[in-house]
Design an enzyme around this catalytic site. Structure first.
Site, short mmCIF file in Angstrom:
data_model
loop_
_atom_site.label_atom_id
_atom_site.label_comp_id
_atom_site.label_asym_id
_atom_site.label_seq_id
_atom_site.Cartn_x
_atom_site.Cartn_y
_atom_site.Cartn_z
N ASP A 13 0.82 -1.22 0.00
CA ASP A 13 0.00 0.00 0.00
C ASP A 13 0.85 1.27 0.00
O ASP A 13 0.47 2.28 0.59
CB ASP A 13 -0.97 0.02 1.21
N LYS A 16 1.84 2.26 -5.00
CA LYS A 16 2.45 1.73 -6.24
C LYS A 16 1.57 1.99 -7.44
O LYS A 16 2.06 2.22 -8.54
CB LYS A 16 2.70 0.21 -6.12
N HIS A 41 -5.18 -1.92 -6.74
CA HIS A 41 -4.70 -0.60 -7.14
C HIS A 41 -5.89 0.26 -7.50
O HIS A 41 -6.68 -0.10 -8.36
CB HIS A 41 -3.79 -0.71 -8.37
N GLN A 225 2.02 -6.13 -3.11
CA GLN A 225 2.37 -6.13 -1.68
C GLN A 225 3.67 -5.34 -1.46
O GLN A 225 3.93 -4.41 -2.19
CB GLN A 225 2.47 -7.55 -1.12
P1 IMP Z 1 -2.67 -12.85 2.13
O1 IMP Z 1 -1.74 -12.31 1.10
O2 IMP Z 1 -4.12 -12.63 1.80
O3 IMP Z 1 -2.37 -14.28 2.49
O4 IMP Z 1 -2.43 -12.01 3.49
C1 IMP Z 1 -1.22 -12.09 4.22
C2 IMP Z 1 -0.82 -10.74 4.79
O5 IMP Z 1 -0.43 -9.88 3.73
C3 IMP Z 1 -1.95 -10.02 5.54
O6 IMP Z 1 -1.38 -9.26 6.61
C4 IMP Z 1 -2.50 -9.06 4.51
O7 IMP Z 1 -3.12 -7.94 5.09
C5 IMP Z 1 -1.22 -8.67 3.78
N1 IMP Z 1 -1.45 -8.26 2.39
C6 IMP Z 1 -1.73 -9.04 1.33
N2 IMP Z 1 -1.86 -8.30 0.21
C7 IMP Z 1 -1.64 -7.03 0.56
C8 IMP Z 1 -1.59 -5.80 -0.17
O8 IMP Z 1 -1.77 -5.73 -1.39
N3 IMP Z 1 -1.32 -4.68 0.57
C9 IMP Z 1 -1.06 -4.72 1.90
N4 IMP Z 1 -1.09 -5.85 2.61
C10 IMP Z 1 -1.37 -6.99 1.96
#
Ligand code: IMP
Length: 431
Positions: A13, A16, A41, A225
């Site tokens: 976040d 990007k 996005h 991410q």
């Molecule tokens: P997952 O990717 O859904 O398995 O989540 C794992 C961790 O990554 C969690 O803390 C989510 O909040 C974080 N996360 C996953 N995708 C994003 C993103 O695009 N931005 C910020 N945090 C993310």
């Protein structure tokens, strides 16, 4: 070489979307190489807003080719809905403009169910995943029990894949998580349907990218991410399930490491995080609230309020090393306007020692006390500033302090959400 990788230096976040959108104007091809629809996005075009979770945002530019690499996990239902939303937005996506790797893994219904059920069972120790099935899909990929995009194009092979895994998935779902089982024939039917719709887009992303690079076309790799959510280098276990660092642009798209020209690290002027996990500079006071409100810090995928805190340069310096960054893009500097003072963490005090990066052990990170440098704030609206020298003196000092601590130049400084609200110091494609 006209290849640029864009990476988040913090916990995702970082803004990007806007930087990728800006750089897309310079690119011929835009590729995603990891993650899935856990990313989001938000893009504003001609006053209209659209959120993209899977399709590279380059799709909004009619002359760009977008690629979804083998390292991405694809939820076909989400992708097809996204293509429909794009159509309604006035962007028709022809197969010549979107190539999905046949090797990419598919998020299946049992992945989503397992993700949600597992988090619910974990209670307070949950990761705070996005619940999109990302982790379970990557687990199956590594366990060699996954379904890939090409399986959706062939009934016999999809049936064989499902027969091989569904017994175990249903056992877990029903006996351990007390959920309904998944029906093989229903899943087969649904996913072959998606396969038929996606077939025109399925192709060889690796060959396409290598050809483009050989022809000296400009290629942008869009990371999702952030560095500290990387499954190896992040704040494990509070991480996502893929490698988010720049090196994975190669594995996740099928190009060699000699083909990467420049890596830009996106850093927000402060720090945020969604989900669980350590966050040494987190603010629980009105300053944190100011940042959340002024920065619109609510997840674009889940809508969750983001945790907010001061800028942490330990986090950013780790990202410089882990990604081989060549320059930085600073975002949301304008959000700090109005604060009487601004702070930057330049190190940690932990167990009697001074550290300048995050330690490996979660428990030690939780004991880290930030060492802050404090700067006077500024009141002026930054959104009309287009040259670094025209920033108010305190804002300039803040940016210079970051540059000096991190030891890298800024290629871009963003002073507002709009495309034009940007100070372009140096074009990363010209680096
Ligand atoms: P997952 O990717 O859904 O398995 O989540 C794992 C961790 O990554 C969690 O803390 C989510 O909040 C974080 N996360 C996953 N995708 C994003 C993103 O695009 N931005 C910020 N945090 C993310």
């Amino acid at each position: 070489m006209a290849t640029v990788v864009v990476i988040g230096t913090q916990w995702g976040d970082e803004g990007k979307g806007k930087v990728v959108d800006l750089l897309t104007a310079r690119a011929d091809y835009v590729a995603r190489f990891q993650g899935g629809n856990n990313a989001g996005h938000t893009l504003v075009v001609a006053g209209k807003k659209i959120i993209l979770h899977l399709t590279p945002s380059g799709i909004l530019h009619p002359d760009k080719v977008c690629l979804i690499g083998n390292g991405v996990v694809v939820d076909p239902k989400v992708l097809l809905e996204e293509l429909d939303r794009l159509q309604a937005f006035g962007v028709a996506v022809a197969p010549e403009r979107l190539v999905i790797s046949a090797y990419a893994h598919v998020i299946m219904p049992y992945h989503r169910l397992l993700d949600l059920a597992r988090e619910a069972r974990k209670g307070h120790s949950k990761i705070g995943t996005t619940g999109r099935g990302i982790g379970p899909c990557y687990e199956d990929k590594v366990a060699r029990t996954g379904v890939r995009i090409h399986h959706l194009l062939d009934e016999a092979s999809l049936r064989r894949r499902l027969e091989a895994v569904l017994d175990e998935k249903n056992f877990l779902l029903t006996h351990y998580y007390r959920q309904e089982p998944v029906d093989l024939e229903a899943v087969l039917d649904e996913y072959l349907g998606y396969g038929r719709l996606l077939a025109p887009f399925v192709g060889d992303v690796s060959t396409c990218l290598n050809r483009a690079i050989a022809e000296n076309r400009a290629v942008l790799f869009e990371g999702a991410q952030g560095t500290h959510l990387d499954v190896d280098h992040g704040t494990y276990p509070f991480v996502t399930s893929s490698n988010t660092v720049a090196g994975n642009a190669c594995c996740g798209s099928g190009i060699g490491p000699t083909k990467i020209g420049h890596v830009v690290g996106i850093m927000k002027a402060y720090t945020t995080r969604v989900g669980g996990g350590p966050f040494p500079t987190e603010l629980f006071d009105t300053t944190g609230e100011h940042i959340r409100t002024c920065g619109g810090e609510f997840g674009s995928t889940t809508g969750r309020p983001r945790r907010c805190g001061w800028l942490d340069l330990c986090v950013v310096k780790d990202a410089v090393r882990l990604n081989g960054l060549g320059s930085l893009a600073l975002t949301k500097l304008d959000v700090l306007t109005g604060l009487p003072v601004v702070r930057i963490a330049v190190g940690y005090r932990c167990d009697g020692a001074v550290l300048d990066g995050l330690p490996a052990e979660m428990e030690r990170i939780e004991r880290c006390e930030p060492i802050y440098e404090e700067f006077p704030g500024w009141e002026e609206d930054l959104r009309s500033v287009r040259r670094f020298d025209d920033l108010p003196a305190p804002a300039r000092r803040y940016v210079e302090a970051i540059r000096d601590h991190v030891g890298l130049p800024f290629s871009i400084i963003s002073v507002g959400p709009g495309r034009e609200e940007t100070i372009v110091v140096k074009d990363p494609f010209a680096s």
